[in-house]
Write a protein that holds these residues in place. Structure first.
Motif, mmCIF file in Angstrom:
data_model
loop_
_atom_site.group_PDB
_atom_site.id
_atom_site.type_symbol
_atom_site.label_atom_id
_atom_site.label_comp_id
_atom_site.label_asym_id
_atom_site.label_seq_id
_atom_site.Cartn_x
_atom_site.Cartn_y
_atom_site.Cartn_z
ATOM 1 N N TYR A 36 35.535 31.335 18.499
ATOM 2 C CA TYR A 36 35.654 29.901 18.235
ATOM 3 C C TYR A 36 34.249 29.334 17.995
ATOM 4 O O TYR A 36 33.271 29.893 18.517
ATOM 5 C CB TYR A 36 36.300 29.193 19.423
ATOM 6 C CG TYR A 36 37.792 29.412 19.509
ATOM 7 C CD1 TYR A 36 38.649 28.750 18.630
ATOM 8 C CD2 TYR A 36 38.345 30.288 20.437
ATOM 9 C CE1 TYR A 36 40.012 28.954 18.687
ATOM 10 C CE2 TYR A 36 39.711 30.495 20.501
ATOM 11 C CZ TYR A 36 40.544 29.825 19.627
ATOM 12 O OH TYR A 36 41.899 30.028 19.678
ATOM 13 N N MET A 89 37.096 27.697 26.040
ATOM 14 C CA MET A 89 35.831 28.325 25.601
ATOM 15 C C MET A 89 34.684 27.322 25.711
ATOM 16 O O MET A 89 33.587 27.662 26.142
ATOM 17 C CB MET A 89 35.931 28.782 24.131
ATOM 18 C CG MET A 89 37.082 29.695 23.848
ATOM 19 S SD MET A 89 36.877 31.258 24.683
ATOM 20 C CE MET A 89 38.451 32.009 24.366
ATOM 21 N N GLU A 90 34.958 26.072 25.287
ATOM 22 C CA GLU A 90 33.920 25.040 25.334
ATOM 23 C C GLU A 90 33.466 24.803 26.771
ATOM 24 O O GLU A 90 32.283 24.720 27.052
ATOM 25 C CB GLU A 90 34.450 23.720 24.739
ATOM 26 C CG GLU A 90 34.368 23.693 23.228
ATOM 27 C CD GLU A 90 35.138 22.546 22.603
ATOM 28 O OE1 GLU A 90 35.370 21.527 23.266
ATOM 29 O OE2 GLU A 90 35.532 22.696 21.424
ATOM 30 N N LEU A 143 30.463 20.783 11.121
ATOM 31 C CA LEU A 143 31.862 20.395 10.924
ATOM 32 C C LEU A 143 32.831 21.579 10.908
ATOM 33 O O LEU A 143 33.788 21.606 10.126
ATOM 34 C CB LEU A 143 32.039 19.558 9.651
ATOM 35 C CG LEU A 143 31.343 18.203 9.635
ATOM 36 C CD1 LEU A 143 31.564 17.494 8.313
ATOM 37 C CD2 LEU A 143 31.823 17.304 10.770
ATOM 38 N N LEU A 144 32.547 22.540 11.773
ATOM 39 C CA LEU A 144 33.518 23.631 11.937
ATOM 40 C C LEU A 144 34.633 23.078 12.822
ATOM 41 O O LEU A 144 34.351 22.439 13.840
ATOM 42 C CB LEU A 144 32.857 24.830 12.610
ATOM 43 C CG LEU A 144 31.751 25.522 11.804
ATOM 44 C CD1 LEU A 144 30.997 26.514 12.666
ATOM 45 C CD2 LEU A 144 32.320 26.224 10.575
ATOM 46 N N LEU A 145 35.857 23.310 12.417
ATOM 47 C CA LEU A 145 36.975 22.778 13.204
ATOM 48 C C LEU A 145 37.038 23.535 14.532
ATOM 49 O O LEU A 145 37.173 24.762 14.535
ATOM 50 C CB LEU A 145 38.281 22.915 12.427
ATOM 51 C CG LEU A 145 38.373 22.026 11.185
ATOM 52 C CD1 LEU A 145 39.526 22.444 10.300
ATOM 53 C CD2 LEU A 145 38.499 20.570 11.557
ATOM 54 N N PRO A 146 36.921 22.815 15.670
ATOM 55 C CA PRO A 146 36.803 23.510 16.960
ATOM 56 C C PRO A 146 38.015 24.353 17.331
ATOM 57 O O PRO A 146 37.901 25.293 18.100
ATOM 58 C CB PRO A 146 36.605 22.365 17.961
ATOM 59 C CG PRO A 146 37.089 21.144 17.267
ATOM 60 C CD PRO A 146 36.872 21.356 15.811
ATOM 61 N N HIS A 147 39.177 24.002 16.770
ATOM 62 C CA HIS A 147 40.399 24.718 17.160
ATOM 63 C C HIS A 147 40.679 25.942 16.294
ATOM 64 O O HIS A 147 41.641 26.652 16.523
ATOM 65 C CB HIS A 147 41.594 23.771 17.110
ATOM 66 C CG HIS A 147 41.823 23.192 15.752
ATOM 67 N ND1 HIS A 147 41.119 22.115 15.294
ATOM 68 C CD2 HIS A 147 42.646 23.554 14.757
ATOM 69 C CE1 HIS A 147 41.511 21.838 14.076
ATOM 70 N NE2 HIS A 147 42.430 22.696 13.727
ATOM 71 N N LYS A 148 39.835 26.158 15.284
ATOM 72 C CA LYS A 148 40.054 27.315 14.410
ATOM 73 C C LYS A 148 38.975 28.360 14.653
ATOM 74 O O LYS A 148 37.811 28.013 14.866
ATOM 75 C CB LYS A 148 40.008 26.871 12.943
ATOM 76 C CG LYS A 148 41.290 26.175 12.491
ATOM 77 C CD LYS A 148 41.284 26.023 10.987
ATOM 78 C CE LYS A 148 42.467 25.227 10.494
ATOM 79 N NZ LYS A 148 43.708 25.969 10.531
ATOM 80 N N TRP A 196 40.623 26.795 22.707
ATOM 81 C CA TRP A 196 39.214 26.523 22.369
ATOM 82 C C TRP A 196 38.549 25.612 23.393
ATOM 83 O O TRP A 196 37.349 25.681 23.601
ATOM 84 C CB TRP A 196 39.110 25.944 20.955
ATOM 85 C CG TRP A 196 39.745 24.616 20.776
ATOM 86 C CD1 TRP A 196 39.163 23.393 20.887
ATOM 87 C CD2 TRP A 196 41.114 24.362 20.434
ATOM 88 N NE1 TRP A 196 40.070 22.402 20.642
ATOM 89 C CE2 TRP A 196 41.275 22.969 20.358
ATOM 90 C CE3 TRP A 196 42.215 25.180 20.170
ATOM 91 C CZ2 TRP A 196 42.501 22.372 20.038
ATOM 92 C CZ3 TRP A 196 43.426 24.582 19.856
ATOM 93 C CH2 TRP A 196 43.561 23.209 19.793
ATOM 94 N N SER A 249 32.652 27.011 19.321
ATOM 95 C CA SER A 249 31.908 26.698 20.551
ATOM 96 C C SER A 249 31.257 27.933 21.164
ATOM 97 O O SER A 249 30.408 27.815 22.047
ATOM 98 C CB SER A 249 32.831 26.048 21.576
ATOM 99 O OG SER A 249 33.879 26.927 21.905
ATOM 100 N N ARG A 309 31.363 27.597 28.062
ATOM 101 C CA ARG A 309 30.011 27.547 27.506
ATOM 102 C C ARG A 309 29.169 26.476 28.219
ATOM 103 O O ARG A 309 27.995 26.689 28.512
ATOM 104 C CB ARG A 309 30.085 27.243 26.010
ATOM 105 C CG ARG A 309 28.789 27.533 25.301
ATOM 106 C CD ARG A 309 28.914 27.276 23.829
ATOM 107 N NE ARG A 309 27.609 27.166 23.242
ATOM 108 C CZ ARG A 309 26.873 28.190 22.850
ATOM 109 N NH1 ARG A 309 27.331 29.403 22.971
ATOM 110 N NH2 ARG A 309 25.694 28.014 22.305
ATOM 111 N N TYR A 351 34.898 14.912 9.125
ATOM 112 C CA TYR A 351 35.843 16.032 8.946
ATOM 113 C C TYR A 351 36.802 15.716 7.789
ATOM 114 O O TYR A 351 37.152 16.596 7.012
ATOM 115 C CB TYR A 351 36.667 16.250 10.218
ATOM 116 C CG TYR A 351 35.953 17.038 11.290
ATOM 117 C CD1 TYR A 351 35.737 18.401 11.148
ATOM 118 C CD2 TYR A 351 35.498 16.422 12.448
ATOM 119 C CE1 TYR A 351 35.080 19.129 12.132
ATOM 120 C CE2 TYR A 351 34.843 17.136 13.435
ATOM 121 C CZ TYR A 351 34.639 18.492 13.275
ATOM 122 O OH TYR A 351 33.980 19.211 14.240
ATOM 123 N N LEU A 397 35.003 16.092 4.584
ATOM 124 C CA LEU A 397 34.841 17.518 4.280
ATOM 125 C C LEU A 397 36.129 18.086 3.679
ATOM 126 O O LEU A 397 36.097 18.773 2.651
ATOM 127 C CB LEU A 397 34.493 18.287 5.564
ATOM 128 C CG LEU A 397 34.450 19.802 5.392
ATOM 129 C CD1 LEU A 397 33.101 20.242 4.861
ATOM 130 C CD2 LEU A 397 34.738 20.519 6.689
#
Lengths: 259, 248
Positions: free
Chosen positions: B127, A253-254, B82-87, A250, B129, A257, A152, A155
């Motif tokens: 999100y 949400m995880e 690498l998507l930021l999970p909180h965005k 989030w 996820s 899922r 990250y 990136l």
């Protein structure tokens, strides 16, 4: 409906074990295996709690105020120190051993010293709470900062992000789950820390109330206030969980899922 | 027109050379793959091209400008999305614009229009996820496109996907590349993927890693299924295998 049912069944073992514990306690009291003055019955404790409720709430207000300010200061210090240590490795090398050493000193040993230095007011209590709550939050944040996947960071750097942007967008949000785990521990420490410091010197608060009922050999009241502290600590931990859910939508949400 | 050029790139770690004298280029809108076995220095080369690492020797040119060691010039998509999970997806995608100083609202507005084109309509405020692997990869690709200066580096972009999703992503990728004309250099281990998608293939091999071969795939895109069973396909495959197994 099914999810709600599952949630109830998940809590069932805990409810049953607590019920068994309560029944065992009651059994020990009615059979006089342990004398009344040493272990009051659950009923006696409940009555004592009801009779002294106003007084307990008044003292609890003071204790919670001390715990709140102490926790707030502890969190602020933990955040600043952990962030500085994360940013400059030399600071980590310099401060981490000191942080560990502070945790090896028993709280009960520092409390009288703080009273000696700061008097019988709120200051030594708040200081003690700040000292005890600082460590779990600081360690949680440090672990959180370090647990961030370096891909990250690569990136973000490949996008031309500054250190500040990387911190705000990647490291800080990545450290949040660890921060809340630390905060949960710190919250329970906060109440206990405030009570201990009141025990060793003060005019009001649950610790002072406890010393008074202890001197009067009113163990039913002593048990009532112990249970009250347990309930307060649990409620505060619940509040931390609620804050975590609000601050980290989030994660919800995880989990949904995954289910 | 050449947009990206790597000239005599050499890099060593702790005195051990990882890649040596790499020369390669990428034209506008071209798809070029970089094939090589694990540990040959492909990712190191990408880190150098994207400016994350500085080479010991050589330079990287983007549209004639020397960008050696300068990050933020070429967009880089790694193996994981690498998507930021909180965005939310829209904020992940618009992040390169925000980093470059654009206001969040403006950045959202800028990228919003691209969601339909990239087949991500309806995912803007979800999100990561909440998306499937394929959709996440699309979102990561869109983010790469948003931050690109007409050039993107993709490090095994399809390797984490299952066979069916990978196949549909290949079609989607070729279709997108046709529309956006972005030059991409991508790493792959998969010979079939390289032949199927690329205009040219660089084969990296040896220790330290050097360019062992450059193969042009002169077949119109999108390539038909029959191509896989043709003599030409077999010949390309043989050339790649020969280059991969050739001794330094």
């Amino acid at each position: 409906m099914r999810r709600r049912f599952q949630s109830i069944t998940n809590k069932l073992p805990a409810i049953i074990s607590m019920g068994i514990l309560l029944a065992l306690w009651h059994f020990l009291c009615i059979t006089k295996v342990v004398p009344d003055f040493m272990l009051p019955s659950p009923k006696a404790v409940a009555i004592a709690f009801y009779e002294d409720l106003d007084l307990i709430l008044e003292h609890a207000g003071v204790t919670l105020t001390e715990a709140f300010y102490g926790l707030l200061i502890g969190i602020l210090f933990a955040f600043v120190i952990a962030t500085v240590m994360e940013r400059w490795n030399v600071m980590y090398q310099a401060f981490y051993p000191i942080m560990i050493v502070t945790q090896t000193i028993p709280t009960i040993a520092i409390a009288p010293l703080l009273v000696l230095w700061m008097g019988f007011g709120m200051e030594p209590k708040v200081t003690l709470v700040a000292i005890t709550t600082f460590f779990p939050v600081a360690v949680g944040l440090l672990d959180g900062y370090k647990s961030v996947d370096c891909d990250y960071i690569h990136l973000m750097r490949s996008m031309g992000a500054s250190r500040y942007r990387i911190f705000v967008n990647v490291k800080l949000p990545g450290a949040l789950p660890h921060f809340f785990s630390g905060l949960k521990v710190s919250t329970s420490y906060a109440v206990v820390g405030a009570v201990i410091s009141e025990w060793l010197g003060g005019f009001e608060g649950l610790g002072v109330y406890m010393t008074r009922v202890k001197k009067a050999y009113a163990f039913d009241r002593m048990f009532a206030v112990i249970l009250f502290i347990v309930v307060i600590s649990l409620l505060l931990m619940l509040l931390v969980n609620l804050m975590k859910t609000i601050c980290m939508p989030w994660i919800r949400m995880e989990k949904r899922r995954e289910k | 027109m050449i947009v990206l050029k790597a000239e005599n790139i050499t890099k060593a770690y702790d005195g051990v050379k990882v890649i040596h004298n790499i020369n390669m280029h990428l034209k506008k809108g071209e798809i070029v793959s970089l094939l090589g076995v694990s540990g040959v220095g492909k990712t190191t080369l990408f880190h150098i091209l994207s400016g994350l690492f500085e080479p010991d020797e050589g330079r990287v040119m983007l549209n004639g400008e020397d960008i050696t060691g300068k990050s933020g010039k070429i967009s880089y998509m790694q193996q994981k999305d690498l998507l930021l999970p909180h965005k939310k997806i829209i904020d992940n995608v618009s992040m390169p614009c925000v980093i470059k100083g654009m206001k969040k609202k403006e950045a959202r507005k800028k990228v919003e229009l691209l969601f339909r084109q990239f087949g991500l309509e309806g995912c803007e405020y979800k999100y990561p996820s909440q998306l499937s692997g394929g959709m996440r990869q699309r979102a990561a690709f869109l983010r790469t496109y948003v931050s690109s200066n007409g050039v993107a580096l993709l490090d095994e972009p399809f390797s984490a996907l299952d066979t069916l999703t990978k196949s549909s992503m290949h079609k989607w990728y070729l279709n997108m590349m046709d529309q956006i004309e972005m030059g991409t250099l991508f790493i792959t281990h998969d010979i079939h993927e390289a032949i199927h998608l690329s205009d040219r293939i660089y084969v990296l091999g040896g220790k330290p890693g050097i360019i062992k071969g450059e193969i042009c795939i002169e077949q119109e895109k999108p390539r038909k299924e029959e191509f896989e069973f043709s003599k030409e396909y077999a010949e390309y495959k043989r050339q790649i295998v020969d280059a991969l197994t050739a001794q330094a």
